[in-house]
Design a protein around this motif. Structure first.
Motif, mmCIF file in Angstrom:
data_model
loop_
_atom_site.group_PDB
_atom_site.id
_atom_site.type_symbol
_atom_site.label_atom_id
_atom_site.label_comp_id
_atom_site.label_asym_id
_atom_site.label_seq_id
_atom_site.Cartn_x
_atom_site.Cartn_y
_atom_site.Cartn_z
ATOM 1 N N GLY A 46 0.804 -1.209 0.000
ATOM 2 C CA GLY A 46 0.000 0.000 0.000
ATOM 3 C C GLY A 46 0.840 1.264 0.000
ATOM 4 O O GLY A 46 0.315 2.351 0.178
ATOM 5 N N VAL A 47 2.165 1.146 -0.167
ATOM 6 C CA VAL A 47 3.034 2.311 -0.127
ATOM 7 C C VAL A 47 2.903 3.118 -1.417
ATOM 8 O O VAL A 47 2.739 4.319 -1.395
ATOM 9 N N LEU A 48 2.997 2.434 -2.550
ATOM 10 C CA LEU A 48 2.862 3.107 -3.828
ATOM 11 C C LEU A 48 1.446 2.924 -4.324
ATOM 12 O O LEU A 48 0.924 1.814 -4.338
ATOM 13 N N THR A 49 0.829 3.990 -4.733
ATOM 14 C CA THR A 49 -0.498 3.876 -5.319
ATOM 15 C C THR A 49 -0.419 4.406 -6.736
ATOM 16 O O THR A 49 0.398 5.284 -7.027
ATOM 17 N N PRO A 50 -1.259 3.881 -7.601
ATOM 18 C CA PRO A 50 -1.222 4.402 -8.968
ATOM 19 C C PRO A 50 -1.573 5.890 -8.967
ATOM 20 O O PRO A 50 -2.408 6.341 -8.180
ATOM 21 N N LEU A 51 -0.903 6.610 -9.831
ATOM 22 C CA LEU A 51 -1.280 8.007 -10.037
ATOM 23 C C LEU A 51 -2.726 8.030 -10.498
ATOM 24 O O LEU A 51 -3.518 8.837 -10.059
ATOM 25 N N LEU A 52 -3.057 7.095 -11.381
ATOM 26 C CA LEU A 52 -4.422 6.975 -11.848
ATOM 27 C C LEU A 52 -4.664 5.618 -12.470
ATOM 28 O O LEU A 52 -3.756 4.950 -12.931
ATOM 29 N N THR A 53 -5.913 5.205 -12.444
ATOM 30 C CA THR A 53 -6.397 4.028 -13.146
ATOM 31 C C THR A 53 -7.644 4.474 -13.878
ATOM 32 O O THR A 53 -8.589 4.954 -13.256
ATOM 33 N N VAL A 54 -7.619 4.357 -15.195
ATOM 34 C CA VAL A 54 -8.732 4.842 -16.005
ATOM 35 C C VAL A 54 -9.074 3.808 -17.072
ATOM 36 O O VAL A 54 -8.252 2.969 -17.427
ATOM 37 N N PRO A 55 -10.283 3.900 -17.606
ATOM 38 C CA PRO A 55 -10.622 3.012 -18.719
ATOM 39 C C PRO A 55 -9.871 3.427 -19.979
ATOM 40 O O PRO A 55 -9.465 4.587 -20.116
ATOM 41 N N GLY A 56 -9.692 2.474 -20.878
ATOM 42 C CA GLY A 56 -9.047 2.784 -22.150
ATOM 43 C C GLY A 56 -9.818 3.874 -22.888
ATOM 44 O O GLY A 56 -11.019 4.040 -22.704
ATOM 45 N N GLY A 57 -9.117 4.619 -23.674
ATOM 46 C CA GLY A 57 -9.746 5.693 -24.436
ATOM 47 C C GLY A 57 -9.878 7.004 -23.686
ATOM 48 O O GLY A 57 -10.359 7.990 -24.239
ATOM 49 N N ALA A 58 -9.462 7.036 -22.426
ATOM 50 C CA ALA A 58 -9.620 8.243 -21.628
ATOM 51 C C ALA A 58 -8.577 9.310 -21.956
ATOM 52 O O ALA A 58 -8.819 10.498 -21.755
ATOM 53 N N PHE A 59 -7.423 8.883 -22.473
ATOM 54 C CA PHE A 59 -6.334 9.818 -22.720
ATOM 55 C C PHE A 59 -6.425 10.498 -24.082
ATOM 56 O O PHE A 59 -6.905 9.921 -25.049
ATOM 57 N N ARG A 60 -5.891 11.694 -24.123
ATOM 58 C CA ARG A 60 -5.618 12.388 -25.380
ATOM 59 C C ARG A 60 -4.107 12.310 -25.560
ATOM 60 O O ARG A 60 -3.345 12.481 -24.623
ATOM 61 N N ILE A 61 -3.665 12.022 -26.785
ATOM 62 C CA ILE A 61 -2.239 11.913 -27.064
ATOM 63 C C ILE A 61 -1.740 13.273 -27.527
ATOM 64 O O ILE A 61 -2.199 13.801 -28.533
ATOM 65 N N VAL A 62 -0.807 13.843 -26.772
ATOM 66 C CA VAL A 62 -0.226 15.137 -27.121
ATOM 67 C C VAL A 62 0.952 14.923 -28.066
ATOM 68 O O VAL A 62 1.081 15.592 -29.085
ATOM 69 N N GLU A 63 1.820 13.997 -27.717
ATOM 70 C CA GLU A 63 2.967 13.573 -28.521
ATOM 71 C C GLU A 63 3.137 12.084 -28.280
ATOM 72 O O GLU A 63 2.433 11.503 -27.450
ATOM 73 N N GLY A 64 4.103 11.468 -28.926
ATOM 74 C CA GLY A 64 4.306 10.039 -28.783
ATOM 75 C C GLY A 64 4.697 9.581 -27.395
ATOM 76 O O GLY A 64 4.610 8.401 -27.083
ATOM 77 N N ASP A 65 5.109 10.486 -26.535
ATOM 78 C CA ASP A 65 5.456 10.116 -25.159
ATOM 79 C C ASP A 65 4.776 11.013 -24.125
ATOM 80 O O ASP A 65 5.128 10.998 -22.956
ATOM 81 N N LEU A 66 3.788 11.797 -24.563
ATOM 82 C CA LEU A 66 3.091 12.715 -23.658
ATOM 83 C C LEU A 66 1.585 12.516 -23.783
ATOM 84 O O LEU A 66 1.015 12.660 -24.871
ATOM 85 N N LEU A 67 0.961 12.176 -22.648
ATOM 86 C CA LEU A 67 -0.470 11.909 -22.596
ATOM 87 C C LEU A 67 -1.158 13.007 -21.800
ATOM 88 O O LEU A 67 -0.548 13.624 -20.926
ATOM 89 N N ALA A 68 -2.430 13.218 -22.083
ATOM 90 C CA ALA A 68 -3.201 14.207 -21.336
ATOM 91 C C ALA A 68 -4.536 13.603 -20.925
ATOM 92 O O ALA A 68 -5.158 12.854 -21.673
ATOM 93 N N LEU A 69 -4.940 13.933 -19.736
ATOM 94 C CA LEU A 69 -6.242 13.566 -19.211
ATOM 95 C C LEU A 69 -6.759 14.811 -18.502
ATOM 96 O O LEU A 69 -6.313 15.128 -17.404
ATOM 97 N N GLY A 70 -7.612 15.557 -19.179
ATOM 98 C CA GLY A 70 -8.014 16.860 -18.659
ATOM 99 C C GLY A 70 -6.800 17.761 -18.607
ATOM 100 O O GLY A 70 -6.061 17.888 -19.583
ATOM 101 N N ASN A 71 -6.535 18.353 -17.447
ATOM 102 C CA ASN A 71 -5.356 19.202 -17.267
ATOM 103 C C ASN A 71 -4.118 18.429 -16.824
ATOM 104 O O ASN A 71 -3.032 18.986 -16.728
ATOM 105 N N LEU A 72 -4.276 17.158 -16.544
ATOM 106 C CA LEU A 72 -3.173 16.316 -16.112
ATOM 107 C C LEU A 72 -2.332 15.906 -17.317
ATOM 108 O O LEU A 72 -2.857 15.456 -18.328
ATOM 109 N N ARG A 73 -1.006 16.082 -17.211
ATOM 110 C CA ARG A 73 -0.080 15.697 -18.280
ATOM 111 C C ARG A 73 0.856 14.626 -17.744
ATOM 112 O O ARG A 73 1.419 14.771 -16.655
ATOM 113 N N ILE A 74 1.011 13.557 -18.523
ATOM 114 C CA ILE A 74 1.869 12.441 -18.131
ATOM 115 C C ILE A 74 2.880 12.187 -19.233
ATOM 116 O O ILE A 74 2.509 11.936 -20.373
ATOM 117 N N ARG A 75 4.156 12.268 -18.880
ATOM 118 C CA ARG A 75 5.228 11.913 -19.813
ATOM 119 C C ARG A 75 5.660 10.493 -19.471
ATOM 120 O O ARG A 75 5.963 10.185 -18.326
#
Length: 189
Positions: A46-75
């Motif tokens: 229980g020390v590490l928790t996922p930043l997020l768990t979402v259903p497929g299709g939830a992300f917008r692809i900004v670049e090939g290594d950068l994802l967006a979910l609303g205002n959240l950006r994940i590299r």
């Protein structure tokens, strides 16, 4: 109480490493092993928790290594995707739109997944979360490297076995000499 929790978490983390390492078949990549061990540690302690768990299709692809979910950006950690305007060289001597192909592939992987989990404990200088993401249990960064659509990040050292296999098979970016995204950016200045 905090000390007890820390000790228990450390014991679970050690046990998770032993159990999950024994479960991997020979020849499995080190990056996948590390990722799965972190996932096992998260579940057991229980020390590490996922930043997020979402259903497929939830992300917008900004670049090939950068994802967006609303205002959240994940590299995606451990990879370098081709820059948007970057072209890659082909074995035939012409060029192909490697950035678009990498974006299309990650979009397909994430769109068709039932569940996406991203784990992060750090941010880059732009405030993006640096994360490892799994789509239905498949390490997304490792897949893109193995298919020759992105470079492994040399500084971080992840995905070297996948890159070596893609390079040996002349897949994608490895079919002809192509500058890495960081080298390409330097050439543009």
């Amino acid at each position: 109480m905090m000390i007890k929790r820390t000790i228990v978490s450390a014991v679970f983390a050690f046990a998770a490493g032993i159990v999950s390492a024994a479960d991997f078949p020979k020849g499995d990549s080190a990056s996948a092993r590390v990722f799965m061990e972190l996932h096992s540690i998260q579940r057991l302690s229980g020390v590490l928790t996922p930043l997020l768990t979402v259903p497929g299709g939830a992300f917008r692809i900004v670049e090939g290594d950068l994802l967006a979910l609303g205002n959240l950006r994940i590299r995606l950690v451990g990879i370098e995707a081709p820059e948007v305007a970057q072209l890659c060289n082909s074995a035939q001597g012409d060029s192909w739109e490697c950035a678009a192909e990498a974006e299309d592939r990650i979009r397909d992987v994430l769109r068709t997944a039932e569940r996406i989990e991203c784990f992060s404990n750090d941010r880059d200088s732009y405030g993006h979360y640096l994360a490892s993401c799994k789509a239905d249990g498949l390490d997304v960064g490792g897949l893109l490297v193995a298919e020759g659509l992105v470079w492994p990040d040399q500084e971080q050292g992840y995905y070297q076995p996948e890159a070596a296999q893609a390079q040996a098979a002349s897949r994608g970016i490895w079919q002809a000499e192509t500058p890495s995204p960081s080298d390409w950016r330097r050439q543009q200045d």
